[in-house]
Scaffold this motif. Structure first.
Motif, PDB file in Angstrom:
ATOM      1  N   GLU A 417     110.118   7.134 -44.660  1.00 32.48           N
ATOM      2  CA  GLU A 417     111.499   6.794 -44.342  1.00 32.48           C
ATOM      3  C   GLU A 417     112.007   7.694 -43.220  1.00 32.48           C
ATOM      4  O   GLU A 417     111.774   8.903 -43.207  1.00 32.48           O
ATOM      5  N   VAL A 418     112.723   7.107 -42.278  1.00 24.23           N
ATOM      6  CA  VAL A 418     113.316   7.872 -41.199  1.00 24.23           C
ATOM      7  C   VAL A 418     114.698   8.325 -41.633  1.00 24.23           C
ATOM      8  O   VAL A 418     115.570   7.505 -41.950  1.00 24.23           O
ATOM      9  N   LEU A 419     114.887   9.622 -41.691  1.00 29.35           N
ATOM     10  CA  LEU A 419     116.158  10.203 -42.090  1.00 29.35           C
ATOM     11  C   LEU A 419     116.892  10.721 -40.866  1.00 29.35           C
ATOM     12  O   LEU A 419     116.363  10.736 -39.768  1.00 29.35           O
ATOM     13  N   GLU A 420     118.121  11.141 -41.075  1.00 24.17           N
ATOM     14  CA  GLU A 420     118.906  11.721 -39.991  1.00 24.17           C
ATOM     15  C   GLU A 420     119.155  13.188 -40.292  1.00 24.17           C
ATOM     16  O   GLU A 420     119.450  13.556 -41.432  1.00 24.17           O
ATOM     17  N   GLU A 421     119.003  14.011 -39.263  1.00 24.69           N
ATOM     18  CA  GLU A 421     119.270  15.439 -39.409  1.00 24.69           C
ATOM     19  C   GLU A 421     120.420  15.808 -38.492  1.00 24.69           C
ATOM     20  O   GLU A 421     120.423  15.467 -37.307  1.00 24.69           O
ATOM     21  N   SER A 422     121.377  16.501 -39.042  1.00 25.13           N
ATOM     22  CA  SER A 422     122.503  16.968 -38.243  1.00 25.13           C
ATOM     23  C   SER A 422     122.180  18.330 -37.651  1.00 25.13           C
ATOM     24  O   SER A 422     121.750  19.241 -38.363  1.00 25.13           O
ATOM     25  N   VAL A 423     122.365  18.451 -36.352  1.00 21.15           N
ATOM     26  CA  VAL A 423     122.235  19.737 -35.675  1.00 21.15           C
ATOM     27  C   VAL A 423     123.506  19.947 -34.857  1.00 21.15           C
ATOM     28  O   VAL A 423     124.318  19.033 -34.695  1.00 21.15           O
ATOM     29  N   TYR A 424     123.654  21.149 -34.349  1.00 23.60           N
ATOM     30  CA  TYR A 424     124.832  21.484 -33.554  1.00 23.60           C
ATOM     31  C   TYR A 424     124.358  22.040 -32.221  1.00 23.60           C
ATOM     32  O   TYR A 424     123.547  22.973 -32.184  1.00 23.60           O
ATOM     33  N   GLN A 425     124.868  21.465 -31.135  1.00 21.57           N
ATOM     34  CA  GLN A 425     124.379  21.808 -29.808  1.00 21.57           C
ATOM     35  C   GLN A 425     125.488  22.412 -28.975  1.00 21.57           C
ATOM     36  O   GLN A 425     126.601  21.880 -28.913  1.00 21.57           O
ATOM     37  N   CYS A 426     125.163  23.536 -28.331  1.00 23.10           N
ATOM     38  CA  CYS A 426     126.121  24.188 -27.432  1.00 23.10           C
ATOM     39  C   CYS A 426     126.373  23.268 -26.240  1.00 23.10           C
ATOM     40  O   CYS A 426     125.437  22.862 -25.550  1.00 23.10           O
ATOM     41  N   SER A 427     127.619  22.956 -25.973  1.00 25.46           N
ATOM     42  CA  SER A 427     127.945  22.046 -24.878  1.00 25.46           C
ATOM     43  C   SER A 427     127.794  22.708 -23.516  1.00 25.46           C
ATOM     44  O   SER A 427     127.766  22.024 -22.490  1.00 25.46           O
ATOM     45  N   ASP A 428     127.663  24.037 -23.490  1.00 28.64           N
ATOM     46  CA  ASP A 428     127.528  24.753 -22.208  1.00 28.64           C
ATOM     47  C   ASP A 428     126.071  24.846 -21.757  1.00 28.64           C
ATOM     48  O   ASP A 428     125.743  24.551 -20.611  1.00 28.64           O
ATOM     49  N   CYS A 429     125.166  25.267 -22.684  1.00 33.32           N
ATOM     50  CA  CYS A 429     123.774  25.479 -22.268  1.00 33.32           C
ATOM     51  C   CYS A 429     122.780  24.619 -23.053  1.00 33.32           C
ATOM     52  O   CYS A 429     121.572  24.736 -22.843  1.00 33.32           O
TER      53      CYS A 429
END
Length: 478
Positions: A417-429
Motif C-alpha cells: 500500500e502506498v501511504l503518505e508521509e508528512s514532512v516539513y520543508q524550509c521555504s528558504d533553502c
C-alpha cells in the motif's frame, strides 16, 4: 612473516614527480620493483637497508602495525571514469584530502557510493558522499566493534578532518555505541553537521573492468595497468612518470586491487603511450578472471592458490564478470570486501608423521554485494581440490540471482500500500525536517512531531525560523 615497509599515499593519489622520487629511492635501497597495497599505499616487497633511510628525507618509511599509522583510502581513482555523484569531482577529492596531512591511527575511507572500484566500509571511519553537496554520511567501526554503525548526522566536507581527529581522541574512553561517539565528538568540536533526512542508498553495480586504454569524453583517455605478480618494474615506472610530465598529467591513482590508473592522456599522444607499453612488453588485456582477486601481500601460498583457481576457471571457460574474490586465513584481521571469500583454516596439531592437508571455508556476501557487510557460509572444511567446482557453483548462483533481487523488490512495491508521509520543508533553502529522523544536530530525537519543536527551532542549514517550514506530503511505501 615480517611486516614490509610501506609508504602512506594520501587517498591513493600522487604526482608523477612523487612517484619517480619513490622509484629512485627504491633503487637506492637495492630494489628493482615496488608493489601496491589494498589500502592504496606503496609497499617495498623485499628487505631494505634501514641505514640508508636518511638519504631520502622526503619519504616516511612505516610499518603500519608497528608504527600505528594507517593510509587514507579514497575513490578519487574512479572520478570521471566510473559512475559518480555529480558534485564529487576530482578537484573536490583533492581539496578534501588536503585536510588529512597528519598520519591517522584509524583507517579512513572517503568514497562515492555510486562506484564499485573502491570499497565503502573497510575503514574504521568511512565518509560516504550524500546527495547533498558537500555533505557525507559517516559510518564508524572502531577497533573491537563487530559491526559498522551510522553516525546520526551528515558531515560537512570541511569538518571531516576535525571529526576524525575527535574520534581518535576519544578512543581512550572506549566508546561502545555510536550514540556515545556522537555525544563525545559533539562536546569536543564545533561542526556544521546536517540532519540525516534519507537513508544511504548504495546501488548494486557489477565490479568494473579497469585495465587498458579507455576513452574519456572526446579527446582524452585513461589507462589502467595491472601486473599479476604485483611487482612493478622501476625502470618502466620512471619512464611512465616522465611521459606523464610531458603530457602535463598531474596525478596517478592507485587502486585497492594492486594496480593503478592514469587519467587524462591526450588523444594526440596515445601512440607514445602504446610505444612505451610495447617497449617494456606490458600486457594490458588480462582476463577479468585474475583481475578481480584480493590476495594478501607477500603470501606465496595464497598467490599459488589464486593461480590454481584461475587456471581451473579458464580451462572450464567460466565467466566471473562482476564478481570479486578474496583469499584470507583464520587469523587475518582484514575486513572482507569481496563478493566471495576463500578462508584458510587453522591446521590441527600434527600427530606423528602424518601430513595434514589444508582445508578451506567458502563464504559469499549477501546478494553477492560486499557493501552489505553480511557474509553467508557456503561450505566448511573442504579440500583444495574441491574449491574450483564449488566456486564455479557460486559463480553460476550469482548469475542466476542477478537482477532477481530487484525484481522481487518491485513485486513487493506493487503489492504494498502506498501511504503518505508528512514532512516539513524550509521555504528558504528547501531543507527537509522528517519526524521519522528528527534533527540530531539540534538535539531533536527521532519520532519527534514538528508541532512539538520549540518555537526557537531554526533550519539546521540556513537558520530560518520554524515559521519558514511548510508542510509537504510525500508518497511513501508502507
Amino acid at each position: 612473516m615480517e611486516e614490509p615497509y610501506r609508504l602512506m599515499i594520501n587517498g591513493g593519489v600522487l604526482s608523477p614527480g612523487e612517484l619517480k622520487y619513490i622509484c629512485e629511492a627504491a633503487e637506492g635501497l637495492g630494489l628493482d620493483a615496488i608493489s601496491f597495497g589494498s589500502r592504496q599505499d606503496i609497499i617495498f616487497p623485499e628487505k631494505i637497508d634501514e641505514a640508508k633511510f636518511n638519504e631520502f628525507d622526503k619519504i616516511k618509511f612505516v610499518k603500519p602495525k608497528r608504527d600505528k599509522v594507517e593510509n587514507i583510502a579514497s575513490s578519487y581513482v574512479s572520478a570521471e571514469i566510473l559512475s559518480n555523484t555529480s558534485w564529487l569531482t576530482s578537484d573536490k577529492y583533492l581539496y578534501i584530502l588536503e585536510q588529512f596531512k597528519y598520519k591517522p591511527i584509524l583507517r579512513i575511507n572517503v568514497t562515492d557510493p555510486k562506484q564499485r572500484l573502491v570499497p565503502l566500509f573497510t575503514g574504521n571511519v568511512n565518509f560516504i558522499a550524500s546527495e547533498h553537496e558537500d555533505y557525507w554520511y559517516l559510518y564508524v567501526r572502531l577497533p573491537g566493534w563487530k559491526k559498522t554503525r551510522m553516525y546520526p548526522a551528515l558531515i560537512f566536507s570541511w569538518d571531516m578532518d576535525k571529526i576524525e581527529r575527535a574520534i581518535e581522541s576519544i578512543l581512550i574512553e572506549e566508546p561502545e555505541t555510536i550514540e556515545t561517539v556522537f555525544e563525545l565528538v559533539s562536546d569536543a568540536v564545533d561542526t556544521n553537521n546536517r540532519t540525516v533526512d534519507t537513508p544511504l542508498d548504495v546501488p548494486f553495480y557489477p565490479f568494473p573492468y579497469y585495465e587498458g586504454m579507455n576513452r574519456i569524453g572526446t579527446d582524452r583517455y585513461w589507462l589502467g595497468l595491472y601486473w599479476r605478480n604485483n611487482r612493478y618494474d622501476l625502470e618502466f615506472l620512471k619512464a611512465m612518470c616522465d611521459l606523464c610530465s610531458e603530457n602535463k598529467i598531474g596525478k596517478i591513482s592507485i587502486t585497492p586491487w594492486k594496480s593503478f590508473i592514469v587519467k587524462g592522456i591526450p588523444e594526440r599522444t596515445r601512440l607514445q603511450w602504446e610505444k612505451l607499453l610495447g617497449k617494456f612488453g606490458i600486457n594490458v588485456r588480462h582476463s577479468m578472471l585474475e583481475m578481480n582477486w584480493h590476495v594478501p601481500v607477500n603470501d606465496m601460498d595464497a598467490l599459488n592458490l589464486k593461480k590454481y583457481l584461475v587456471t581451473n576457471f579458464d580451462q572450464n571457460d567460466i565467466s566471473t564478470y562482476g564478481l570479486t574474490f578474496g583469499i584470507t586465513s583464520y587469523d587475518s584481521d582484514t575486513h572482507n570486501f569481496t563478493s566471495i571469500v576463500v578462508e584458510k583454516n587453522r591446521q590441527p596439531e600434527n600427530i606423528g608423521d602424518f601430513k595434514i592437508r589444508d582445508t578451506y571455508n567458502l563464504l559469499y556476501a549477501k546478494n553477492f554485494d560486499p557493501n552489505t557487510g553480511e557474509y553467508i557460509m557456503h561450505v566448511q572444511d573442504v579440500d583444495k581440490v574441491e574449491l574450483p567446482g564449488l566456486l564455479m557453483e557460486l559463480s553460476k548462483l550469482y548469475f542466476e540471482q542477478l537482477g532477481n533481487e530487484r525484481d522481487e523488490e518491485e513485486v513487493q512495491v506493487r503489492q504494498t500500500e502506498v501511504l503518505e508521509e508528512s514532512v516539513y520543508q524550509c521555504s528558504d533553502c528547501l531543507t527537509v525536517y522528517s519526524e521519522t529522523y528528527g534533527d540530531i544536530t539540534q538535539d531533536v530525537g527521532p519520532n519527534t512531531p514538528f508541532e512539538n519543536l520549540p518555537e526557537t527551532y531554526e533550519c539546521s542549514i540556513c537558520e530560518a525560523p520554524k515559521s519558514s517550514f511548510e508542510k509537504k506530503v510525500l508518497a511513501k511505501i508502507g
